[in-house]
Design a protein around this motif. Structure first.
Motif, PDB file in Angstrom:
ATOM      1  N   VAL A 178      -5.984  -1.373  -3.362  1.00 27.62           N
ATOM      2  CA  VAL A 178      -7.280  -1.777  -2.811  1.00 27.62           C
ATOM      3  C   VAL A 178      -7.494  -3.256  -3.085  1.00 27.62           C
ATOM      4  O   VAL A 178      -6.797  -3.864  -3.892  1.00 27.62           O
ATOM      5  N   GLY A 179      -8.485  -3.819  -2.411  1.00 28.28           N
ATOM      6  CA  GLY A 179      -8.829  -5.208  -2.639  1.00 28.28           C
ATOM      7  C   GLY A 179     -10.196  -5.513  -2.054  1.00 28.28           C
ATOM      8  O   GLY A 179     -10.792  -4.673  -1.366  1.00 28.28           O
ATOM      9  N   PHE A 290       6.661  -3.327  -7.232  1.00 31.00           N
ATOM     10  CA  PHE A 290       5.750  -4.374  -7.682  1.00 31.00           C
ATOM     11  C   PHE A 290       4.571  -3.706  -8.367  1.00 31.00           C
ATOM     12  O   PHE A 290       4.381  -2.492  -8.267  1.00 31.00           O
ATOM     13  N   ASP A 291       3.785  -4.484  -9.066  1.00 25.34           N
ATOM     14  CA  ASP A 291       2.616  -3.951  -9.778  1.00 25.34           C
ATOM     15  C   ASP A 291       1.383  -4.084  -8.881  1.00 25.34           C
ATOM     16  O   ASP A 291       0.890  -5.190  -8.661  1.00 25.34           O
ATOM     17  N   PRO A 292       0.858  -2.976  -8.337  1.00 27.77           N
ATOM     18  CA  PRO A 292      -0.306  -3.071  -7.454  1.00 27.77           C
ATOM     19  C   PRO A 292      -1.560  -3.548  -8.168  1.00 27.77           C
ATOM     20  O   PRO A 292      -2.500  -4.027  -7.522  1.00 27.77           O
ATOM     21  N   PHE A 295      -2.576  -7.031  -7.318  1.00 29.61           N
ATOM     22  CA  PHE A 295      -3.263  -7.253  -6.049  1.00 29.61           C
ATOM     23  C   PHE A 295      -4.746  -6.905  -6.166  1.00 29.61           C
ATOM     24  O   PHE A 295      -5.592  -7.544  -5.538  1.00 29.61           O
ATOM     25  N   VAL A 296      -5.072  -5.895  -6.961  1.00 31.33           N
ATOM     26  CA  VAL A 296      -6.471  -5.528  -7.169  1.00 31.33           C
ATOM     27  C   VAL A 296      -7.205  -6.666  -7.865  1.00 31.33           C
ATOM     28  O   VAL A 296      -8.343  -6.998  -7.512  1.00 31.33           O
ATOM     29  N   ARG A 297      -6.557  -7.282  -8.821  1.00 31.04           N
ATOM     30  CA  ARG A 297      -7.203  -8.324  -9.632  1.00 31.04           C
ATOM     31  C   ARG A 297      -7.126  -9.698  -8.980  1.00 31.04           C
ATOM     32  O   ARG A 297      -7.795 -10.634  -9.408  1.00 31.04           O
ATOM     33  N   GLY A 298      -6.280  -9.818  -7.951  1.00 29.23           N
ATOM     34  CA  GLY A 298      -6.086 -11.116  -7.308  1.00 29.23           C
ATOM     35  C   GLY A 298      -4.789 -11.724  -7.773  1.00 29.23           C
ATOM     36  O   GLY A 298      -4.740 -12.384  -8.821  1.00 29.23           O
TER      37      GLY A 298
END
Length: 646
Positions: A178-179, A290-292, A295-298
């Motif tokens: 998510v983002g 990869f570590d999703p 992406f959540v944290r930016g």
């Protein structure tokens, strides 16, 4: 005619009664209004005074907690964690945000680059839209902002929930991430939910999170707050919590997924494990990952650039997006097409001298000296190319393509994942439509051994194997339950292929593993109750010239990585009562029997054993290596801490 005195008396009484009724109604209306005015002016005076005082009551939406995602055993694989953030609304800051940002920068670090980004975002967004200035603050930072809030007009410290993926890269490709909601996201939605405008809201971007967004999002709550003339929140008047999104249980086994990821290691590879009876996908793993959570944290620019520039393409989901020439794993398709068309039977033989000639070209078998005379079963166990060259010329590409589609190739399977590929099961009409050219005999020969135009994903190869093993039209599924309600397992129809022909294909796959000359004998399972059937595949990614053949074909290990063959393997077990089907593709891995088969065998053993493969299930000379490999792994255990429902 004049009224009599009696009539006049009666008229007078009626008029009097009507007058009294009218007076009574008027009195009632006046009394009601008086009582309402008293209620407004006395009992609810404070409330209405606030409403009248510069529109000082505001309704603020509350972000709902996102639904949790569990694996098939109830382990949380996508949860929520506490997050402290700070937002700023331009309207409440009096329209001037830069002085506020400068004051805030004394409390928390805001770089010049970040300051420029924020000012640009404030210029683009509506004045009433809160903008996230910083999130994942420490408690000390959050407290400092809260204490200094009176000097920071428009700034609101907030405590909320943020998505977290406890298994990190194990499930990154299937879950996605998510983002924050972007302008692009909003442009794709005709009538966006108001909750999407909230600065802290997180939207499913890709993968399962995106495809299941409607279930996982939940419903927004709201709170009524009093604000002063400067727009600062003074107190909360009421609060109605939102409705958390649904808890979704996937068919994935997190422990098996973790083992598959570690077994593939640093290879550019993909593995899929399916339940042969239900279609449940237990593992759908792409490597490297990869570590999703980043992406959540930016994700930072250096981290993102490293992922984009990696030659093994960690951001690509090779299980459903990647399509490859299936190589010799496609030979069951050609064999079944020939059996169904009646151009061969199980005993039909072709002679393999090491090549065949068609259309003025020589098509080579992988074994330079040839295989001699082979029948249907040994054509699979020896993986003889010439047998399929000869068969293709008799059966024709249209029948081969039709059989491929029956077995689940050349079609997009409906899964809640991103960019699920359709693959290609080519026929005459396809080539004419796609390339504007007529089909050639050489095209049929290449397609018969899974080369040429034929393309399939690891998911499709697992479906093909499950259908051959079960004799039913198995379809894959990823959702097991929603809010505790089990999703029904379809009653899969019987596959439209003669069961006798399927038995021939299974026997050939059994001999691949268990006959003395089978191409994957070294990767067999020696426990008879877990007897495995499989098929190797090696697909070329380069043309081998006549000159190279004359001087000797260069081996894969002497070529640059990107020019090496793809290694493939499909299998199922137990042979007599199939439970699981597995496909493995290793990009540029070399030979399917040497590289892909051992990986697939070990993953299949983990599924059968419900844990680490027992050493006595593999040939004796491989047990020390397996034990050493397992000792080096950091395996996920079900005793690991679980996240609780928010």
């Amino acid at each position: 005619m004049t009224d009599t005195p009696r009539q006049n008396d009666g008229n007078g009484r009626r008029i009097g009664r009507r007058g009294l009724m009218l007076a009574g109604i008027q009195l009632g209306v006046v009394t009601t209004l008086a009582l309402k005015l008293r209620s407004m002016q006395v009992e609810h005076a404070e409330q209405y005074r606030m409403l009248a005082d510069g529109n000082s009551i505001k309704i603020r939406l509350l972000v709902p907690a996102r639904g949790l995602i569990h694996d098939r055993n109830g382990i949380v694989i996508a949860g929520n964690e506490q997050n402290y953030r700070v937002t700023l609304t331009r309207e409440e800051a009096g329209g001037e945000v830069e002085p506020v940002l400068r004051r805030l920068a004394r409390l928390i670090p805001i770089s010049d680059a970040r300051m420029a980004e924020l000012l640009d975002e404030f210029a683009r967004r509506s004045a009433i839209t809160p903008i996230v200035l910083a999130d994942r603050l420490s408690w000390e930072q959050f407290s400092s902002i809260a204490v200094n809030a009176p000097a920071l007009a428009g700034v609101t410290p907030e405590s909320g929930l943020s998505r977290v993926y406890p298994r990190a890269g194990d499930l990154a490709h299937v879950l996605g991430y998510v983002g924050p909601v972007s302008d692009y996201d909003l442009s794709k939605i005709e009538d966006p939910d108001p909750v999407l405008m909230l600065p802290e809201f997180q939207l499913g971007k890709v993968g399962f999170e995106a495809r299941m967004e409607d279930h996982l999002r939940g419903k927004a709550g709201q709170r009524r707050v009093e604000v002063n003339s400067a727009g600062r929140e003074m107190r909360q008047l009421s609060r109605q919590e939102g409705e958390q999104g649904a808890t979704v249980q996937m068919t994935i086994d997190a422990r098996l997924q973790n083992y598959a990821a570690q077994r593939m290691g640093e290879e550019s590879a993909a593995a899929v494990v399916m339940d042969v009876q239900t279609g449940d996908i237990l593992t759908i793993c792409s490597s490297p990952s990869f570590d999703p959570n980043k992406f959540v944290r930016g994700i930072s620019s250096p981290d993102y650039k490293a992922l984009m520039n990696h030659d093994h393409r960690p951001l690509a989901d090779k299980t459903v997006q990647g399509v490859y020439p299936p190589g010799s794993t496609f030979k069951m398709v050609t064999l079944l097409a020939g059996l169904e068309a009646g151009v061969i039977n199980a005993g039909s033989r072709f002679y393999c001298p090491g090549y065949t000639t068609a259309g003025g070209r020589r098509f080579h078998c992988w074994r330079k000296g040839g295989h001699g005379t082979v029948d249907a079963v040994t054509s699979l166990s020896h993986s003889c190319d010439v047998y399929y060259y000869e068969l293709a010329q008799k059966v024709g590409i249209d029948r081969i393509a039709a059989m491929a589609r029956k077995l689940g190739l050349g079609q997009r399977h409906d899964l809640p994942m991103s960019a699920v590929a359709e693959g290609i099961a080519p026929d005459r009409a396809w080539k004419q439509a796609r390339h504007g050219q007529a089909w050639q005999v050489g095209d049929s020969l290449n397609a018969s051994i899974g080369q040429g135009y034929v393309l399939a994903s690891p998911l499709q190869l697992a479906v093909m194997t499950a259908r051959i093993a079960s004799g039913r039209e198995i379809r894959p599924r990823l959702v097991r339950a929603i809010d505790g309600v089990q999703q029904p397992v379809p009653d899969f129809p019987v596959l439209d292929v003669n069961p006798a022909f399927l038995r021939v294909a299974r026997l050939g796959m059994d001999e691949v593993m268990n006959s003395a000359t089978g191409t994957a004998r070294r990767s067999r399972i020696v426990r008879e109750d877990w007897r495995m059937a499989g098929k190797t595949g090696t697909s070329q990614v380069r043309n081998i010239t006549a000159a190279e053949r004359a001087r000797g074909v260069v081996s894969n290990d002497q070529l640059p990585w990107e020019r090496r063959d793809h290694a493939l393997f499909v299998c199922y077990a137990p042979y007599d009562a199939p439970r699981y089907a597995v496909s493995v593709v290793v990009e540029h891995g070399g030979g399917g029997s040497a590289v892909a088969a051992p990986v697939a065998r070990d993953i299949l053993l983990f599924a059968l054993a419900g844990g680490l493969p027992p050493l006595d299930a593999v040939p004796g000379d491989q047990r020390d290596a397996m034990e050493e490999r397992h000792n080096a792994m950091h395996l996920f255990t079900p005793e690991a801490p679980r996240l609780t429902r928010a």
